[in-house]
Design a protein around this motif. Structure first.
Motif: not given
Length: 168
Positions: A78-90, A116-122
Motif C-alpha cells: 500500500x502506498x499512501x501519499x500525503x503532505x506534511x507542513x511545519x506550522x511551528x516556529x522551530x 527535516x522541516x524548517x518553519x513554514x516548509x512542507x
C-alpha cells in the motif's frame, strides 16, 4: 525552639505525604486516571487536513499493488501519499517513528522517508505499508512531532489492486 521547628517540619512533611497520597496514589489504586490525554482526531476522507500548532497533514491518495517480492509481510503493498507542513516556529524531524499503521486492526510494517522541516516548509511524502487480500481499510496513527501523544488517526479505504511492474 528546636522542638517547635522539628514539630513544624514534621507536620509539614506529613501534610505533603497526605497530599501526594490523595492526589496520585489513591486515584491510581481505584482505576481513576491522573491525567487524561485528549482523544486523537479521526479523519476518514482524502484531502481533509489535520492541523494543530505544530503540523498540518493531508493524505491525498492511496494505491494498492500485489506484493510478490515479500509476501510474508502481506499480500498487498500500500502506498499512501500525503503532505506534511511545519506550522511551528522551530525546525523538527518528521519520520515513520511517529507513525503506526494498522490493516483492519492488525499492526503492519510501514516506512516513509524522514524529513527535516524548517518553519513554514512542507514535504510531499509516501507511506509504504502492507495489507492482506481481504483488508478493507488501513488506519494511520500519527504522533505530534513535538509531543508524545497521538493527535490524529487517518482511516483510509483500500482501493482495488492496480497492476504494476514497479511496485512488486
Amino acid at each position: 525552639m528546636k522542638s517547635s521547628v522539628m514539630r513544624f517540619l514534621l507536620i509539614f512533611l506529613c501534610t505533603l505525604c497526605l497530599y501526594f497520597l490523595a492526589s496520585y496514589i489513591i486515584p491510581l489504586l481505584f482505576g481513576e486516571e491522573e491525567i487524561t490525554q485528549p482523544e486523537p482526531e479521526v479523519i476518514a476522507a482524502f484531502n481533509q487536513p489535520f492541523e494543530n500548532d505544530n503540523i498540518k497533514v493531508t493524505f491525498t491518495e492511496i494505491h494498492a499493488y500485489e506484493n510478490t517480492q515479500e509476501p510474508e509481510r502481506g499480500d498487498l503493498r500500500i502506498y499512501a501519499n500525503y503532505t506534511v507542513e511545519n506550522m511551528s516556529d522551530s525546525t523538527f524531524i518528521f519520520s515513520w517513528h511517529g507513525m503506526s499503521v494498522y490493516a483492519d486492526d492488525i499492526a503492519v510494517e510501514n516506512s516513509t522517508f524522514s524529513v527535516t522541516l524548517a518553519p513554514g516548509k512542507k514535504a510531499d511524502l509516501v507511506c509504504k505499508t502492507y495489507a492482506f487480500k481481504d483488508t478493507e481499510h488501513i488506519e494511520i496513527y500519527l504522533d505530534d512531532p513535538k509531543g508524545l501523544e497521538e493527535v490524529v488517526i487517518f482511516q483510509l479505504d483500500i482501493p482495488p489492486v492496480e497492476e504494476s511492474t514497479t511496485a512488486s
